[in-house]
Design a protein around this motif. Structure first.
Motif, PDB file in Angstrom:
ATOM      1  N   MET A 173       0.852  -1.185   0.000  1.00 14.83           N
ATOM      2  CA  MET A 173       0.000   0.000   0.000  1.00 14.83           C
ATOM      3  C   MET A 173       0.896   1.247   0.000  1.00 14.83           C
ATOM      4  N   ASP A 174       0.263   2.407   0.028  1.00 20.31           N
ATOM      5  CA  ASP A 174       0.965   3.697   0.088  1.00 20.31           C
ATOM      6  C   ASP A 174       1.812   3.978  -1.156  1.00 20.31           C
ATOM      7  N   TYR A 175       1.472   3.331  -2.280  1.00 20.48           N
ATOM      8  CA  TYR A 175       2.190   3.619  -3.526  1.00 20.48           C
ATOM      9  C   TYR A 175       1.581   4.845  -4.194  1.00 20.48           C
ATOM     10  N   SER A 176       2.277   5.359  -5.183  1.00 22.44           N
ATOM     11  CA  SER A 176       1.876   6.604  -5.845  1.00 22.44           C
ATOM     12  C   SER A 176       1.871   6.424  -7.352  1.00 22.44           C
ATOM     13  N   MET A 177       1.087   7.276  -8.008  1.00 18.50           N
ATOM     14  CA  MET A 177       1.157   7.404  -9.458  1.00 18.50           C
ATOM     15  C   MET A 177       1.890   8.701  -9.782  1.00 18.50           C
ATOM     16  N   LEU A 178       2.966   8.580 -10.514  1.00 12.17           N
ATOM     17  CA  LEU A 178       3.720   9.742 -10.967  1.00 12.17           C
ATOM     18  C   LEU A 178       3.217  10.113 -12.357  1.00 12.17           C
ATOM     19  N   VAL A 179       2.733  11.339 -12.507  1.00 12.32           N
ATOM     20  CA  VAL A 179       2.151  11.802 -13.767  1.00 12.32           C
ATOM     21  C   VAL A 179       2.900  13.045 -14.221  1.00 12.32           C
ATOM     22  N   ARG A 180       3.375  13.003 -15.461  1.00 12.94           N
ATOM     23  CA  ARG A 180       4.017  14.182 -16.066  1.00 12.94           C
ATOM     24  C   ARG A 180       3.209  14.597 -17.290  1.00 12.94           C
ATOM     25  N   THR A 181       2.906  15.866 -17.391  1.00 10.23           N
ATOM     26  CA  THR A 181       2.104  16.364 -18.505  1.00 10.23           C
ATOM     27  C   THR A 181       2.825  17.501 -19.213  1.00 10.23           C
ATOM     28  N   HIS A 182       2.611  17.555 -20.508  1.00  5.90           N
ATOM     29  CA  HIS A 182       2.980  18.707 -21.338  1.00  5.90           C
ATOM     30  C   HIS A 182       1.734  19.113 -22.110  1.00  5.90           C
ATOM     31  N   ARG A 183       1.362  20.357 -22.031  1.00  2.00           N
ATOM     32  CA  ARG A 183       0.217  20.853 -22.792  1.00  2.00           C
ATOM     33  C   ARG A 183       0.725  21.898 -23.789  1.00  2.00           C
ATOM     34  N   ILE A 184       0.728  21.514 -25.057  1.00  2.60           N
ATOM     35  CA  ILE A 184       1.174  22.424 -26.119  1.00  2.60           C
ATOM     36  C   ILE A 184      -0.021  23.281 -26.529  1.00  2.60           C
ATOM     37  N   PRO A 185       0.058  24.580 -26.389  1.00  2.00           N
ATOM     38  CA  PRO A 185      -1.105  25.429 -26.696  1.00  2.00           C
ATOM     39  C   PRO A 185      -1.367  25.493 -28.193  1.00  2.00           C
ATOM     40  N   PRO A 186      -2.574  25.912 -28.582  1.00  2.00           N
ATOM     41  CA  PRO A 186      -2.859  26.102 -30.014  1.00  2.00           C
ATOM     42  C   PRO A 186      -1.948  27.174 -30.600  1.00  2.00           C
ATOM     43  N   LEU A 187      -1.591  27.000 -31.843  1.00  2.00           N
ATOM     44  CA  LEU A 187      -0.655  27.924 -32.481  1.00  2.00           C
ATOM     45  C   LEU A 187      -1.219  29.330 -32.544  1.00  2.00           C
ATOM     46  N   GLU A 188      -2.528  29.451 -32.789  1.00  2.00           N
ATOM     47  CA  GLU A 188      -3.123  30.777 -32.941  1.00  2.00           C
ATOM     48  C   GLU A 188      -3.274  31.502 -31.615  1.00  2.00           C
ATOM     49  N   CYS A 189      -3.093  30.808 -30.487  1.00  2.00           N
ATOM     50  CA  CYS A 189      -3.254  31.440 -29.176  1.00  2.00           C
ATOM     51  C   CYS A 189      -1.923  31.790 -28.529  1.00  2.00           C
ATOM     52  N   THR A 190      -0.835  31.697 -29.248  1.00  2.00           N
ATOM     53  CA  THR A 190       0.479  31.984 -28.698  1.00  2.00           C
ATOM     54  C   THR A 190       0.993  33.300 -29.244  1.00  2.00           C
ATOM     55  N   SER A 191       1.939  33.881 -28.541  1.00  2.00           N
ATOM     56  CA  SER A 191       2.541  35.141 -28.965  1.00  2.00           C
ATOM     57  C   SER A 191       3.444  34.910 -30.174  1.00  2.00           C
TER      58      SER A 191
END
Length: 431
Positions: free
Chosen positions: A236-254
Motif C-alpha cells: 500500500m501507500d504507492y503513488s502514481m507519478l504523472v508528467r504532462t505537457h500541454r502544447i497550446p494552439p498555435l493561434e493562441c500563442t505570442s
C-alpha cells in the motif's frame, strides 16, 4: 541468463540479493549486467523523503537509473517480492511499475540498495521548449501534491503537528476576517513557500488529464493489472507519478513563441503517425498523446512508484491516530491494501478523460464523454468522528423539539431567509 553473485558498482564488488529474478528483468528490458560499472558513490545525496534515504542518478548507454538506499523494512519487502515481481513484469507487457534492475549490499557499510529505471521516458526536446512540464505525485489521498508546475519546482513545506506557530497563522488566515490577511503574511514569513505548496496540493486534487479513448482503455487495463498485483502482495501507500505537457494552439500563442510551438506540434504529429500502426494493434507507448477540442495537444506520462510499503504494525497505529480526519480532503494513506487499492483505482482513473483524438487526425471527431464520478463517491464518505458528530447533532435537535426550543432555522430572521432563498435560486438579490 548470466546471473552474477555480485555486481560491479563503481570500483566495488557488491553481493546481490535474488539476482536470478532481477537478471531476468534486466534481460527482458535489455539492460546489461555491467550497467553500474561507472557509478560514482560520491553522488549519493539525501532524497528528501520522510525516511531520509540517500539516492543518486546514474546514466549508462543512453539510459538513466536511480540508485536508492533501502530502509530495513523495504529491504525485507523486496527480498520476498523479487520472484513474483520478475514474473509479473515478464508476463504483463507494458507494466506501469517502476522497473527494478538490481538489489545489492555495500560491504563496507552493510547498507542495502535498489537500482530502479526511470518510470517516465525522456520527453522530446521540441515539446519541452514549447510546453514546460507539470509533475504530480498522486495517491487519491490528502498526500497528493504537485512536484513541478510549468517547469518550476514546488518546494515541500509541510505543516507538521509540532509547528504550532505555523498552524495558528494558517488557522487565522482561513477563519478570521479581521486579521486573516496579516496572518497569511505571517505564515509566509514563518514558512516561506507554504502557500505555494498548499496551492500545489489543491491543484493536484483537482487536476484532470485528457487522453484518447484507446489510451484511456489501455491505461485502465494496465492499472487494474498492476494494482491487483500490489494488493495481492499486501502493499500500500504507492503513488502514481504523472508528467504532462500541454502544447497550446498555435493561434493562441505570442509571435515570439510561435516557432517553438509550431515545431512541437510538428514533432508530435510525426511521432503520432509513426505509432499509428502499433496503436491499431493494441500496443501503446508512453507518452499518451491526444489533441483536444480547443486545439491544444496533451502528452501524458504515467508510472507507479514507491510500492515497497507493507501493511505493518506501524501503519496500523498511524491509521488509528488519524481516524479523526474528515473527507473529502483528508483521506489518509494509511489504509489496508484492499481498501487502498480500491480507492486508488476509483479516484485516479476518474482524473483521466477520454475526450481527445490522435494529433493531426482531422477526419476524426472528438469523442463525447460523461464522468462516472468515481472520485466523488469517495469524497462523500465520512470519517467515524464525522458520523459521531452528525449523530450528536441529530440528538440535540430531537431534544430541542422535546423541550419546545425553536430550531435555528426557525429563529433566523426574515432577511436571512430571503437571502438564502435567492442564493438557492441563483437569482440576483434585490436592492
Amino acid at each position: 541468463i548470466d546471473m552474477p553473485a555480485a555486481l560491479a558498482v563503481g570500483e566495488e564488488l557488491c553481493p546481490t540479493h535474488s539476482d536470478s529474478a532481477f537478471a531476468a528483468v534486466r534481460n527482458a528490458l535489455g539492460v546489461p549486467n555491467d550497467f553500474l560499472c561507472s557509478f560514482d558513490w560520491a553522488s549519493l545525496r539525501a532524497g528528501g523523503g520522510k525516511g531520509g534515504q540517500l539516492l543518486a542518478f546514474h546514466a549508462h548507454a543512453d539510459r538513466s537509473y536511480v540508485v536508492k538506499e533501502l530502509s530495513p523494512s523495504d529491504h525485507a519487502t523486496l527480498l520476498g517480492l523479487a520472484g513474483p515481481y520478475s514474473v509479473h513484469v515478464a508476463s504483463a507487457s507494458g507494466s506501469l511499475l517502476a522497473p527494478l534492475y538490481a538489489h545489492f549490499r555495500r560491504q563496507d557499510s552493510g547498507v542495502d540498495y535498489v537500482v530502479m529505471g526511470s518510470v517516465l521516458p525522456p520527453p522530446m526536446a521540441e515539446v519541452v521548449a514549447a510546453a514546460p512540464p507539470c509533475l504530480y505525485d498522486l495517491k487519491g489521498t490528502a498526500d497528493d501534491k504537485t512536484l513541478v508546475y510549468e517547469g518550476e519546482k514546488v518546494l515541500d513545506v509541510h505543516k507538521r503537528f509540532y509547528n504550532v506557530g505555523l498552524r495558528i497563522c494558517d488557522f487565522l488566515s482561513k477563519r478570521c476576517h479581521c486579521c486573516g490577511r496579516a496572518a497569511a503574511s505571517a505564515a509566509d514569513l514563518w514558512a516561506p513557500g507554504r502557500r505555494e505548496y498548499a496551492q500545489g496540493k489543491k491543484h493536484a486534487r483537482e487536476v484532470t488529464f485528457s487522453v484518447t479513448p484507446l489510451s484511456y482503455a489501455w491505461l485502465l487495463d494496465r492499472l487494474e493489472v498492476d494494482v491487483s498485483f500490489l494488493r495481492q502482495h499486501g502493499l500500500m501507500d504507492y503513488s502514481m507519478l504523472v508528467r504532462t505537457h500541454r502544447i497550446p494552439p498555435l493561434e493562441c500563442t505570442s509571435p515570439d513563441a510561435q516557432p517553438a510551438v509550431a515545431a512541437a506540434h510538428t514533432a508530435v504529429r510525426i511521432a503520432a503517425e509513426a505509432r499509428a500502426s502499433d496503436q491499431r494493434g493494441g500496443a501503446l507507448d508512453l507518452p499518451l498523446t491526444c489533441e483536444v477540442a480547443d486545439g491544444s495537444v496533451w502528452l501524458v506520462d504515467v508510472g507507479l512508484i514507491d510500492y515497497l510499503q507493507e501493511w505493518t504494525l506501524a501503519k496500523r497505529v498511524a491509521r488509528c491516530l488519524k481516524f479523526a480526519e474528515v473527507p473529502p480532503f483528508k483521506h489518509k494513506s494509511t489504509e489496508p491494501p484492499p481498501y487502498y487499492a480500491k480507492r486508488f483505482l476509483a479516484v485516479l482513473t476518474a482524473k483521466f478523460r477520454p475526450v481527445g483524438r490522435v494529433p493531426g487526425a482531422s477526419h476524426q471527431s472528438f469523442p463525447s464523454w460523461t464522468s462516472a464520478n468515481g472520485a466523488a463517491q469517495w469524497q462523500r464518505r465520512r470519517s467515524p468522528l464525522a458520523m459521531v458528530r452528525a449523530a450528536l447533532a441529530a440528538a440535540l435537535v430531537w431534544l430541542s423539539r422535546l423541550r419546545g426550543v425553536p430550531e435555528p432555522t426557525e429563529r433566523a430572521s426574515q432577511s436571512e431567509r430571503r437571502a438564502r432563498s435567492y442564493s438557492q435560486l441563483g437569482e440576483a438579490r434585490p436592492v
